[in-house]
Design an enzyme around this catalytic site. Structure first.
Site, PDB file in Angstrom:
ATOM      1  NE  ARG A  83      -4.543  -0.032   2.042  1.00 33.10           N
ATOM      2  CZ  ARG A  83      -5.390  -1.045   2.104  1.00 33.10           C
ATOM      3  NH1 ARG A  83      -4.946  -2.267   2.224  1.00 33.10           N
ATOM      4  NH2 ARG A  83      -6.690  -0.821   2.033  1.00 33.10           N
ATOM      5  NE  ARG A 142     -16.383  -2.960   1.676  1.00 30.93           N
ATOM      6  CZ  ARG A 142     -15.066  -2.832   1.489  1.00 30.93           C
ATOM      7  NH1 ARG A 142     -14.492  -3.343   0.423  1.00 30.93           N
ATOM      8  NH2 ARG A 142     -14.343  -2.170   2.357  1.00 30.93           N
ATOM      9  NE  ARG A 197     -13.863  -3.419   5.845  1.00 30.96           N
ATOM     10  CZ  ARG A 197     -12.902  -3.459   4.927  1.00 30.96           C
ATOM     11  NH1 ARG A 197     -12.872  -4.436   4.046  1.00 30.96           N
ATOM     12  NH2 ARG A 197     -11.974  -2.523   4.886  1.00 30.96           N
ATOM     13  NE  ARG A 212     -11.085   2.179   3.995  1.00 30.82           N
ATOM     14  CZ  ARG A 212     -12.033   1.338   3.614  1.00 30.82           C
ATOM     15  NH1 ARG A 212     -13.298   1.597   3.881  1.00 30.82           N
ATOM     16  NH2 ARG A 212     -11.721   0.247   2.967  1.00 30.82           N
TER      17      ARG A 212
HETATM   18  P1  AMP Z   1      -8.632  -3.342   3.528  1.00 33.82           P
HETATM   19  O1  AMP Z   1      -9.450  -4.455   4.060  1.00 33.82           O
HETATM   20  O2  AMP Z   1      -7.592  -3.811   2.527  1.00 33.82           O
HETATM   21  O3  AMP Z   1      -9.471  -2.203   2.990  1.00 33.82           O
HETATM   22  O4  AMP Z   1      -7.786  -2.742   4.756  1.00 33.82           O
HETATM   23  C1  AMP Z   1      -8.422  -2.163   5.870  1.00 33.82           C
HETATM   24  C2  AMP Z   1      -7.460  -1.294   6.628  1.00 33.82           C
HETATM   25  O5  AMP Z   1      -6.370  -2.072   7.120  1.00 33.82           O
HETATM   26  C3  AMP Z   1      -6.791  -0.187   5.835  1.00 33.82           C
HETATM   27  O6  AMP Z   1      -7.619   0.958   5.716  1.00 33.82           O
HETATM   28  C4  AMP Z   1      -5.541   0.075   6.654  1.00 33.82           C
HETATM   29  O7  AMP Z   1      -5.849   0.803   7.828  1.00 33.82           O
HETATM   30  C5  AMP Z   1      -5.157  -1.320   7.103  1.00 33.82           C
HETATM   31  N1  AMP Z   1      -4.240  -1.968   6.131  1.00 33.82           N
HETATM   32  C6  AMP Z   1      -4.486  -3.050   5.359  1.00 33.82           C
HETATM   33  N2  AMP Z   1      -3.440  -3.370   4.596  1.00 33.82           N
HETATM   34  C7  AMP Z   1      -2.478  -2.445   4.882  1.00 33.82           C
HETATM   35  C8  AMP Z   1      -1.153  -2.212   4.399  1.00 33.82           C
HETATM   36  N3  AMP Z   1      -0.596  -2.994   3.450  1.00 33.82           N
HETATM   37  N4  AMP Z   1      -0.479  -1.158   4.922  1.00 33.82           N
HETATM   38  C9  AMP Z   1      -1.013  -0.361   5.863  1.00 33.82           C
HETATM   39  N5  AMP Z   1      -2.250  -0.515   6.353  1.00 33.82           N
HETATM   40  C10 AMP Z   1      -2.996  -1.544   5.875  1.00 33.82           C
END
Ligand code: AMP
Length: 237
Positions: free
Chosen positions: A99, A138, A172, A183
């Site tokens: 990310r 979602r 969520r 985000r």
């Molecule tokens: P996601 O389910 O991929 O949308 O991730 C949810 C949240 O987890 C994100 O908004 C970040 O706060 C954290 N997160 C997930 N993957 C990462 C990553 N590779 N680096 C930093 N934070 C992450």
């Protein structure tokens, strides 16, 4: 996509890139289920740690609730351990990692240290208005994590998971409107540059993430199939 499919003993390594809500989790789940690869979702790993109330989980929860990223060091350590697990040896799809550019560089290094490399980085694309709409609609099954969308892919009875008839779908915490905006801002600033990192390596595939799930999946499979054919042709020359 015959080259990528289970027809061959293959250990394909992919990353799925794209803004929140573009469908990385949904497409990653289909791709790994069809091919027997491991799906490594860093968001999912953090949410599980948060549910178990581990120190990492509690810290991650605070960051997630604010729409912020968890630190590179923590995420890199976590992915390094996860890709060393036995199920990842058959191939894996990373959803939500890298990310940031430092995460992408660390991934290159951790694969190289194991004599491996990424086969492709798939960037799913969509306009922001569509993402805001999708994230607002979602819902997720708290038991199996299957994703639904109240508009485009609702559960059969409108409320419960299709695979767990008594389990009510949830929203969520980070899908609340204000957190969605945050985000997307974090995505623009910190994650979008990762696409440039992979463009430079010639392994970037861009796939339109707008449209019905199966249509996007078809486009994804054919993009991957073409990559595989290119690789085989290069090998044959
Ligand atoms: P996601 O389910 O991929 O949308 O991730 C949810 C949240 O987890 C994100 O908004 C970040 O706060 C954290 N997160 C997930 N993957 C990462 C990553 N590779 N680096 C930093 N934070 C992450």
């Amino acid at each position: 996509m015959a080259g990528f499919a289970a027809a061959r003993e293959c250990d394909v390594r992919l990353v799925l890139l794209g803004p929140p809500g573009v469908g990385k989790g949904t497409q990653g789940r289909k791709l790994t289920q069809d091919n027997g690869w491991a799906l490594i979702s860093t968001g999912e790993i953090l949410r599980e740690a948060a549910a178990r109330k581990t120190p990492l989980g509690l810290e991650a929860q605070r960051r997630m609730d604010a729409g912020l990223l968890v630190s590179d060091d923590v995420m890199i350590g976590l992915v390094k351990d996860r890709i060393a697990e036995p199920d990842a040896a058959r191939g894996f799809v990373l959803d939500g990692f890298p990310r940031t550019v430092p995460q992408a560089e660390a991934l290159d290094q951790m694969l190289a240290a194991r004599g491996l490399r990424l086969d492709a980085a798939v960037s799913l694309t969509a306009v922001e208005a569509e993402l805001v709409r999708r994230l607002g609609a979602r819902r997720e099954c708290p038991t199996c994590k299957r994703a639904f969308n109240l508009e485009s892919s609702p559960p059969r009875d409108g409320r419960h998971c299709d695979d767990h008839a008594t389990v009510e779908l949830i929203r969520r915490a980070d899908d609340e409107e204000e957190t969605i905006r945050k985000r997307l801002e974090v995505y623009r600033e910190q994650t979008a540059p990762v696409i440039g990192h992979y463009r430079g390596t010639g392994r970037l595939l861009e796939v339109n993430g707008i449209g019905p799930v199966d249509q996007v999946y078809g486009a994804l499979r054919s993009a991957l199939g073409e990559t595989e054919r290119d690789r085989e042709n290069a090998g044959a020359r």
